[in-house]
Design a protein around this motif. Sequence first.
Motif, PDB file in Angstrom:
ATOM      1  N   THR A 173       0.824  -1.206   0.000  1.00 15.91           N
ATOM      2  CA  THR A 173       0.000   0.000   0.000  1.00 15.91           C
ATOM      3  C   THR A 173       0.859   1.257   0.000  1.00 15.91           C
ATOM      4  OG1 THR A 173      -1.834  -1.137   1.037  1.00 15.91           O
ATOM      5  CG2 THR A 173      -1.742   1.259   1.319  1.00 15.91           C
ATOM      6  N   ALA A 191      -0.998  10.416   1.099  1.00 18.66           N
ATOM      7  CA  ALA A 191      -2.130   9.519   0.824  1.00 18.66           C
ATOM      8  C   ALA A 191      -1.754   8.075   1.145  1.00 18.66           C
ATOM      9  CB  ALA A 191      -2.575   9.652  -0.629  1.00 18.66           C
ATOM     10  N   GLY A 192      -0.537   7.706   0.817  1.00 17.27           N
ATOM     11  CA  GLY A 192      -0.066   6.355   1.132  1.00 17.27           C
ATOM     12  C   GLY A 192      -0.018   6.115   2.628  1.00 17.27           C
ATOM     13  N   ALA A 195      -3.571   5.606   3.945  1.00 14.23           N
ATOM     14  CA  ALA A 195      -4.087   4.250   3.695  1.00 14.23           C
ATOM     15  C   ALA A 195      -3.403   3.258   4.642  1.00 14.23           C
ATOM     16  CB  ALA A 195      -3.848   3.856   2.240  1.00 14.23           C
ATOM     17  N   ALA A 198      -5.049   3.397   7.923  1.00 17.06           N
ATOM     18  CA  ALA A 198      -6.360   2.728   7.944  1.00 17.06           C
ATOM     19  C   ALA A 198      -6.196   1.218   8.058  1.00 17.06           C
ATOM     20  CB  ALA A 198      -7.159   3.082   6.690  1.00 17.06           C
ATOM     21  N   ILE A 199      -5.202   0.662   7.370  1.00 16.61           N
ATOM     22  CA  ILE A 199      -4.948  -0.780   7.491  1.00 16.61           C
ATOM     23  C   ILE A 199      -4.554  -1.097   8.932  1.00 16.61           C
ATOM     24  CG2 ILE A 199      -3.462  -2.706   6.772  1.00 16.61           C
ATOM     25  CD1 ILE A 199      -3.086  -1.243   4.088  1.00 16.61           C
ATOM     26  N   ALA A 201      -5.227   0.384  11.646  1.00 16.44           N
ATOM     27  CA  ALA A 201      -6.334   0.538  12.606  1.00 16.44           C
ATOM     28  C   ALA A 201      -7.122  -0.754  12.786  1.00 16.44           C
ATOM     29  CB  ALA A 201      -7.265   1.658  12.149  1.00 16.44           C
ATOM     30  N   GLY A 202      -7.185  -1.568  11.736  1.00 17.57           N
ATOM     31  CA  GLY A 202      -7.935  -2.812  11.802  1.00 17.57           C
ATOM     32  C   GLY A 202      -7.155  -3.960  12.435  1.00 17.57           C
ATOM     33  N   TRP A 203      -5.885  -3.711  12.753  1.00 10.00           N
ATOM     34  CA  TRP A 203      -5.049  -4.756  13.364  1.00 10.00           C
ATOM     35  C   TRP A 203      -4.529  -4.332  14.744  1.00 10.00           C
ATOM     36  CZ3 TRP A 203      -3.373  -9.474  10.961  1.00 10.00           C
ATOM     37  CH2 TRP A 203      -3.812  -9.646   9.648  1.00 10.00           C
ATOM     38  N   TYR A 215     -12.908   3.828  21.074  1.00  7.58           N
ATOM     39  CA  TYR A 215     -12.221   4.946  20.412  1.00  7.58           C
ATOM     40  C   TYR A 215     -12.736   6.307  20.878  1.00  7.58           C
ATOM     41  CZ  TYR A 215     -16.077   3.750  17.139  1.00  7.58           C
ATOM     42  OH  TYR A 215     -17.287   3.407  16.584  1.00  7.58           O
ATOM     43  N   HIS A 223     -15.424   4.906  13.464  1.00  3.89           N
ATOM     44  CA  HIS A 223     -14.190   4.221  13.050  1.00  3.89           C
ATOM     45  C   HIS A 223     -13.310   5.165  12.230  1.00  3.89           C
ATOM     46  CE1 HIS A 223     -16.645   4.010   9.460  1.00  3.89           C
ATOM     47  NE2 HIS A 223     -15.575   3.702   8.775  1.00  3.89           N
ATOM     48  N   GLU A 224     -13.947   5.987  11.407  1.00  6.88           N
ATOM     49  CA  GLU A 224     -13.170   6.838  10.506  1.00  6.88           C
ATOM     50  C   GLU A 224     -12.493   7.983  11.269  1.00  6.88           C
ATOM     51  OE1 GLU A 224     -15.274   7.594   6.911  1.00  6.88           O
ATOM     52  OE2 GLU A 224     -13.504   8.436   5.916  1.00  6.88           O
ATOM     53  N   VAL A 227      -9.459   6.646  12.973  1.00  2.51           N
ATOM     54  CA  VAL A 227      -8.322   6.588  12.046  1.00  2.51           C
ATOM     55  C   VAL A 227      -7.718   7.984  11.891  1.00  2.51           C
ATOM     56  CG1 VAL A 227      -7.633   6.156   9.646  1.00  2.51           C
ATOM     57  CG2 VAL A 227      -9.164   4.550  10.822  1.00  2.51           C
ATOM     58  N   GLN A 228      -8.583   8.976  11.725  1.00  2.04           N
ATOM     59  CA  GLN A 228      -8.109  10.351  11.515  1.00  2.04           C
ATOM     60  C   GLN A 228      -7.417  10.926  12.751  1.00  2.04           C
ATOM     61  OE1 GLN A 228     -11.654  12.449  10.357  1.00  2.04           O
ATOM     62  NE2 GLN A 228     -11.716  11.489   8.342  1.00  2.04           N
ATOM     63  N   GLU A 232      -3.695   8.296  11.888  1.00  6.45           N
ATOM     64  CA  GLU A 232      -3.029   9.130  10.874  1.00  6.45           C
ATOM     65  C   GLU A 232      -1.879   9.940  11.466  1.00  6.45           C
ATOM     66  OE1 GLU A 232      -5.660  11.329   8.311  1.00  6.45           O
ATOM     67  OE2 GLU A 232      -6.848   9.560   7.842  1.00  6.45           O
TER      68      GLU A 232
END
Lengths: 334, 334
Positions: A173, A191-192, A195, A198-199, A201-203, A215, A223-224, A227-228, A232
């Motif tokens: 990614t 941007a990379g 992303a 975001a990946i 955050a799920g782990w 959170y 959830h978003e 991440v932000q 990020e």
Amino acid sequence: MTRTDFFDVPNFMLQKGGMLPTARLSYKTLGTLNSDRSNAVLVPSWYTGTHADTEMFMTGTGRALDPQKYFIILPDLLGNGLSTSPSNAPAPVDRGRFPRVTIHDNVRLQYQLITEVLGIETLRLVTGWSMGACQTYQWAAQYPGMVRAACPIAGSARTASFNKVFLLALKRTLELDPTFAEGFYERAPVAGLRAFAAIYAGWGVSEPFFRTEAYRLFGAGSHEEFVQYFWEPFFLKCDANNLLSQLSTWLDGDISANPAYGGDFHAALRAIRARTIVMPVDHDRYFPPVDAEEEVRHIPNSECRVINSIWGHMAPMNPGDSPAIDAALSELLE
Amino acid sequence: MTRTDFFDVPNFMLQKGGMLPTARLSYKTLGTLNSDRSNAVLVPSWYTGTHADTEMFMTGTGRALDPQKYFIILPDLLGNGLSTSPSNAPAPVDRGRFPRVTIHDNVRLQYQLITEVLGIETLRLVTGWSMGACQTYQWAAQYPGMVRAACPIAGSARTASFNKVFLLALKRTLELDPTFAEGFYERAPVAGLRAFAAIYAGWGVSEPFFRTEAYRLFGAGSHEEFVQYFWEPFFLKCDANNLLSQLSTWLDGDISANPAYGGDFHAALRAIRARTIVMPVDHDRYFPPVDAEEEVRHIPNSECRVINSIWGHMAPMNPGDSPAIDAALSELLE
């Protein structure tokens, strides 16, 4: 006494090939080495972390790792931006052409610091979180006579296949961002990195962490936003090449991948002489307790003590989970 | 009798705003509708799947969904490339400007087909896997008087926060590929799809699937070959805009997000009249059994029956897990 310093080794040959013209190990020490040099504790850093993070989250007056009692050495991982890294190495090993560095390399460099510069022959304890745990296992297997006690927290002695597929996704990614330009970027590949965040955050935390909306502790309502607001900034402050360098170090983690053990993982675990408490987290997605239990079956003087936390892999960052960790560390330091 | 057909609805207004000048619902039927129109079974498709996939994996002579006994309707999800999708819609709703479509929209369109074209008033059973399960819940809550039995397999009635962070990572990654060009690509964004595949690999099956190297079933000797041999072809055959359209449909999944229930999730579950067996998979990462158990507490005539499989979310693709599924479907069809 607090001291931040650098230790430089010229022409440092790397395990996977290539070399660093200068391998600089950044480190900080806390406290004072006692007269018989028996109170040294080593706490290596984690993925993206620095000695300042290790100090903040794992040490403190009144805590198990108390600088009033112990001489605490906090080395920085190669690739973390303070020790030699893609972001600070001069040509011809700069940025996108930084060579592949292993946990074995890191531990060998730390060994030189500890024996040659600090004059220490025995470590009372080695402990660390995540990649700090990977270095802890490596220390115990690479220099078994030097490590009296070990406490790897949420890490592994050999990176598991499931963990590797997570790392593969992160790498693909980040490299996808055209701004990344094979590591020779003019500005951060934002941007990379977003992303990537975001990946992660799920782990990094668990399913129940999201389900119970934990959170909200970070001011996030979804959830978003989580991440932000949290993930990020966590990664946007990092250099992309440094992230990938540390990631490859993590990927290659295996205490038996060296001539001493020739790939015999159980032999490497059996060689550990430290009194060891392995601390996985029940909800850790990439370092699951099942792997820790398997390790403990082969480390002679060891036990597995599971931390129960919906923070998952991030549990050691949660103040609520510190007492369980400090209890184990205190026991090992007795 | 086997028949593949299309059903077109002009000026189809969408739940989230916007409209499709023509909403084409692609579908296939298997078997024959009996004289009292009481043997109709609906099996909606899953993420990336088509009616052909549903037919292959879920139906067959001697299986629970036997075309010799039932009239089986296999509709294609909007966005899957056969029903109206970014890849086949004409301007001004083509490619990167395809409007947002929900599960509610899909079910409303299927309802028109079933009542107006096929003349069916009662569905003996609605069942489906993954997004097919999401449509199953939606059917049961949106048209409670029409659905006699329901079996959602590895899905949810409302997309969970943890699931959404996975979808966010996929979306950000695919859009990162410069070839994607905001959906107006000249050729497939291959690198983006490969990163997408690597992310999916860490969620689609379970940690023990990797730990036990079950990927050897696919001829893969490592996590990376598993991604290359299985997950890359799985997604490289898909249109990127179609993937993102279906992804947003999945993200918005919520049976209560409509005027009938006004966001009252428990009220929507309570309204379901179908005899329901909810089938989560113990190792499913994004549709965990804990969410299914919560749903079952509110669906009046329901039970939760967990599938135990290291295939995780992919269990219904594993022939070894079919008997458990078929047993539940047969019970509902008795």
